[in-house]
Design an enzyme around this catalytic site. Structure first.
Site, PDB file in Angstrom:
ATOM      1  N   ALA A 128      -0.421   0.790   1.350  1.00 23.19           N
ATOM      2  CA  ALA A 128      -0.252   0.262   2.698  1.00 23.19           C
ATOM      3  C   ALA A 128       1.215  -0.127   2.867  1.00 23.19           C
ATOM      4  O   ALA A 128       1.909  -0.396   1.883  1.00 23.19           O
ATOM      5  CB  ALA A 128      -1.155  -0.941   2.897  1.00 23.19           C
ATOM      6  N   GLU A 135      -6.786   4.405  -2.480  1.00 26.55           N
ATOM      7  CA  GLU A 135      -8.019   4.175  -1.716  1.00 26.55           C
ATOM      8  C   GLU A 135      -8.285   5.347  -0.765  1.00 26.55           C
ATOM      9  O   GLU A 135      -9.432   5.756  -0.563  1.00 26.55           O
ATOM     10  CB  GLU A 135      -7.906   2.840  -0.978  1.00 26.55           C
ATOM     11  CG  GLU A 135      -7.881   1.668  -1.959  1.00 26.55           C
ATOM     12  CD  GLU A 135      -7.401   0.348  -1.366  1.00 26.55           C
ATOM     13  OE1 GLU A 135      -6.339   0.343  -0.709  1.00 26.55           O
ATOM     14  OE2 GLU A 135      -8.072  -0.668  -1.567  1.00 26.55           O
ATOM     15  N   GLY A 178      -3.329   1.442  -1.144  1.00 31.18           N
ATOM     16  CA  GLY A 178      -4.012   2.131  -0.044  1.00 31.18           C
ATOM     17  C   GLY A 178      -3.998   3.643  -0.201  1.00 31.18           C
ATOM     18  O   GLY A 178      -4.873   4.333   0.334  1.00 31.18           O
ATOM     19  N   GLU A 230      -2.065  -4.170  -6.169  1.00 35.44           N
ATOM     20  CA  GLU A 230      -2.086  -5.278  -5.203  1.00 35.44           C
ATOM     21  C   GLU A 230      -1.841  -6.638  -5.848  1.00 35.44           C
ATOM     22  O   GLU A 230      -1.261  -7.527  -5.228  1.00 35.44           O
ATOM     23  CB  GLU A 230      -3.414  -5.285  -4.443  1.00 35.44           C
ATOM     24  CG  GLU A 230      -3.547  -4.187  -3.393  1.00 35.44           C
ATOM     25  CD  GLU A 230      -4.084  -2.874  -3.943  1.00 35.44           C
ATOM     26  OE1 GLU A 230      -4.121  -2.706  -5.184  1.00 35.44           O
ATOM     27  OE2 GLU A 230      -4.467  -2.008  -3.144  1.00 35.44           O
TER      28      GLU A 230
HETATM   29  C1  HXC Z   1       6.523   0.091   2.475  1.00 39.25           C
HETATM   30  C2  HXC Z   1       7.430   1.397   0.840  1.00 39.25           C
HETATM   31  C3  HXC Z   1       6.227   1.361   0.108  1.00 39.25           C
HETATM   32  C4  HXC Z   1       5.146   0.635   0.658  1.00 39.25           C
HETATM   33  C5  HXC Z   1       7.671   2.517  -0.998  1.00 39.25           C
HETATM   34  N1  HXC Z   1       8.291   2.125   0.124  1.00 39.25           N
HETATM   35  N2  HXC Z   1       6.426   2.055  -1.030  1.00 39.25           N
HETATM   36  N3  HXC Z   1       7.578   0.754   2.018  1.00 39.25           N
HETATM   37  N4  HXC Z   1       5.330   0.028   1.836  1.00 39.25           N
HETATM   38  N5  HXC Z   1       3.953   0.575   0.063  1.00 39.25           N
HETATM   39  C6  HXC Z   1       9.663   2.417   0.528  1.00 39.25           C
HETATM   40  C7  HXC Z   1      10.675   1.613  -0.257  1.00 39.25           C
HETATM   41  O1  HXC Z   1      10.840   0.331   0.300  1.00 39.25           O
HETATM   42  C8  HXC Z   1      11.921   2.455  -0.082  1.00 39.25           C
HETATM   43  O2  HXC Z   1      12.450   2.250   1.200  1.00 39.25           O
HETATM   44  C9  HXC Z   1      11.361   3.879  -0.105  1.00 39.25           C
HETATM   45  O3  HXC Z   1       9.974   3.760   0.213  1.00 39.25           O
HETATM   46  C10 HXC Z   1      11.482   4.537  -1.478  1.00 39.25           C
HETATM   47  O4  HXC Z   1      10.894   3.664  -2.428  1.00 39.25           O
HETATM   48  P1  HXC Z   1      11.687   3.118  -3.734  1.00 39.25           P
HETATM   49  O5  HXC Z   1      11.045   1.849  -4.119  1.00 39.25           O
HETATM   50  O6  HXC Z   1      13.159   3.077  -3.479  1.00 39.25           O
HETATM   51  O7  HXC Z   1      11.373   4.256  -4.779  1.00 39.25           O
HETATM   52  P2  HXC Z   1      11.200   4.122  -6.354  1.00 39.25           P
HETATM   53  O8  HXC Z   1      12.256   3.215  -6.929  1.00 39.25           O
HETATM   54  O9  HXC Z   1      11.113   5.515  -6.892  1.00 39.25           O
HETATM   55  O10 HXC Z   1       9.796   3.386  -6.567  1.00 39.25           O
HETATM   56  C11 HXC Z   1       8.617   4.020  -6.126  1.00 39.25           C
HETATM   57  C12 HXC Z   1       7.433   3.008  -6.160  1.00 39.25           C
HETATM   58  C13 HXC Z   1       7.833   1.736  -5.388  1.00 39.25           C
HETATM   59  C14 HXC Z   1       7.129   2.651  -7.628  1.00 39.25           C
HETATM   60  C15 HXC Z   1       6.210   3.704  -5.558  1.00 39.25           C
HETATM   61  O11 HXC Z   1       8.330   2.121  -4.103  1.00 39.25           O
HETATM   62  C16 HXC Z   1       6.689   0.780  -5.180  1.00 39.25           C
HETATM   63  O12 HXC Z   1       6.340   0.023  -6.076  1.00 39.25           O
HETATM   64  N6  HXC Z   1       6.149   0.759  -3.936  1.00 39.25           N
HETATM   65  C17 HXC Z   1       5.079  -0.166  -3.598  1.00 39.25           C
HETATM   66  C18 HXC Z   1       3.769   0.251  -4.212  1.00 39.25           C
HETATM   67  C19 HXC Z   1       2.664  -0.732  -3.892  1.00 39.25           C
HETATM   68  O13 HXC Z   1       2.781  -1.935  -4.249  1.00 39.25           O
HETATM   69  N7  HXC Z   1       1.631  -0.252  -3.211  1.00 39.25           N
HETATM   70  C20 HXC Z   1       0.502  -1.107  -2.818  1.00 39.25           C
HETATM   71  C21 HXC Z   1       0.771  -1.720  -1.466  1.00 39.25           C
HETATM   72  S1  HXC Z   1      -0.497  -2.868  -1.016  1.00 39.25           S
HETATM   73  P3  HXC Z   1      14.051   2.051   1.412  1.00 39.25           P
HETATM   74  O14 HXC Z   1      14.183   1.708   2.868  1.00 39.25           O
HETATM   75  O15 HXC Z   1      14.481   0.964   0.482  1.00 39.25           O
HETATM   76  O16 HXC Z   1      14.627   3.392   1.059  1.00 39.25           O
HETATM   77  C22 HXC Z   1      -1.793  -1.924  -0.507  1.00 39.25           C
HETATM   78  C23 HXC Z   1      -3.001  -2.687  -0.036  1.00 39.25           C
HETATM   79  C24 HXC Z   1      -3.909  -1.849   0.819  1.00 39.25           C
HETATM   80  O17 HXC Z   1      -1.769  -0.744  -0.511  1.00 39.25           O
HETATM   81  C25 HXC Z   1      -4.822  -2.700   1.645  1.00 39.25           C
HETATM   82  C26 HXC Z   1      -4.220  -3.248   2.891  1.00 39.25           C
HETATM   83  C27 HXC Z   1      -5.230  -3.900   3.807  1.00 39.25           C
END
Ligand code: HXC
Length: 274
Positions: free
Chosen positions: A80, A128, A125, A148
């Site tokens: 998400a 999911e 997400g 999460e």
């Molecule tokens: C918003 C995201 C994102 C996310 C990546 N980006 N994941 N933006 N939401 N979930 C963005 C980064 O901010 C960055 O933007 C660009 O994508 C590239 O990501 P990087 O982090 O620079 O890449 P990298 O270093 O290769 O790392 C990749 C990654 C990391 C390991 C996947 O991005 C990461 O940990 N992302 C979050 C993963 C996560 O926690 N997902 C779960 C979310 S909670 P910029 O602008 O800096 O270039 C969820 C709950 C669902 O899903 C239920 C909700 C109701």
């Protein structure tokens, strides 16, 4: 508007902001989550686009298979959209979760097989979404996880429940409470994905599988999915009764007559989906 953002051929033309719905071959739909700058993270509008795209496919009687993937070569969906939801109120967070619950349920209930093609990060997400498809094909670059807990939240798009049902309680709780990410080979071993495929071949292998499904009796494929989908929430005996009733129903179709006649005549069947 880019041509690829328009559903072509049998389905009505529908444009989307954050996804691409295409039909690379007759009956085979490809839904691409298309926000590669943020690794295809799912904001509210993207989830709504997914729901509208699924709805569009569901109204096409010629639809045979839906493939779901992420744009670019880095991610299926990295979760998400954290930036978008960081300042949500509790009610907004709940609404977001429930809106996606319905969208993913509609995907799950689509009356044709759905296959997630996971080509990179498949987190939160994203995992999911992939688990809401009927099965997952992973590239050798795929990485799965429910991170999460790193953000101080629980899964919100069904991950705590679908992961549990796919890999069992012990492995699911390990992954959910540690946030540990698993690579494609481990995902295969724990039963999260059906096959691991070299990244460059993922789309072609998926298309081969989609063509194979599209070559089968269309009514039988739809009814098989329906029985599996409905039966999994029933007790075994009643689920098998449902199967028997649906089996009987197939004898009302031209496809049953053609399929069995073709076997007897030692030739390939020519199914019409009637
Ligand atoms: C918003 C995201 C994102 C996310 C990546 N980006 N994941 N933006 N939401 N979930 C963005 C980064 O901010 C960055 O933007 C660009 O994508 C590239 O990501 P990087 O982090 O620079 O890449 P990298 O270093 O290769 O790392 C990749 C990654 C990391 C390991 C996947 O991005 C990461 O940990 N992302 C979050 C993963 C996560 O926690 N997902 C779960 C979310 S909670 P910029 O602008 O800096 O270039 C969820 C709950 C669902 O899903 C239920 C909700 C109701």
């Amino acid at each position: 508007m880019a041509q690829q953002n328009v559903v072509r051929k049998e389905a009505a033309s529908v444009a989307f902001e954050n996804v691409i719905l295409d039909q690379p071959e007759t009956g085979i739909y490809l839904l691409t989550i298309n926000r590669p700058k943020v690794l295809n993270a799912l904001n509210w509008d993207t989830v709504e686009d997914i729901e509208r795209a699924v709805q569009s496919v569901s109204t096409d009687p010629g639809a045979r298979v839906l493939l779901v993937t992420g744009a670019g070569d880095r991610a299926f969906v990295a979760g998400a959209d954290i930036t978008a939801m960081a300042n949500y109120t509790p009610m907004q967070a709940k609404d977001y979760s429930l809106m996606a619950l319905h969208a993913f349920r509609n995907l799950e209930d689509l009356p044709i097989p759905t296959v997630a093609l996971v080509n990179g990060y498949c987190l939160g997400g994203g995992c999911e979404l992939a688990m809401s498809c009927d099965w997952i094909l992973a590239s050798d670059k795929a990485v799965f996880g429910q991170p999460e807990v790193n953000l101080g939240v629980t899964p919100g798009f069904g991950g705590s429940q679908r992961l549990l049902r796919m890999v069992g309680k012990a492995m699911a709780l390990e992954l959910l409470t540690t946030g540990r990410q698993v690579k494609a080979d481990e995902a295969l071993r724990i039963g999260l994905v059906n096959h691991v495929i070299p990244a460059a071949e993922l789309m072609e292998k998926a298309m081969e599988q989609a063509r194979l499904i599209a070559s089968k009796g269309p009514v039988a494929v739809r009814l098989t999915k329906e029985v599996a989908q409905r039966g999994q929430d029933m007790d075994l005996f009643n689920a098998c009764v449902l199967e028997g009733e649906v089996f009987g129903l197939t004898f009302s179709t031209d496809d049953q007559k053609e399929g069995m006649r073709a076997f007897v005549e030692k030739r390939p069947a020519r199914f019409t989906g009637k």
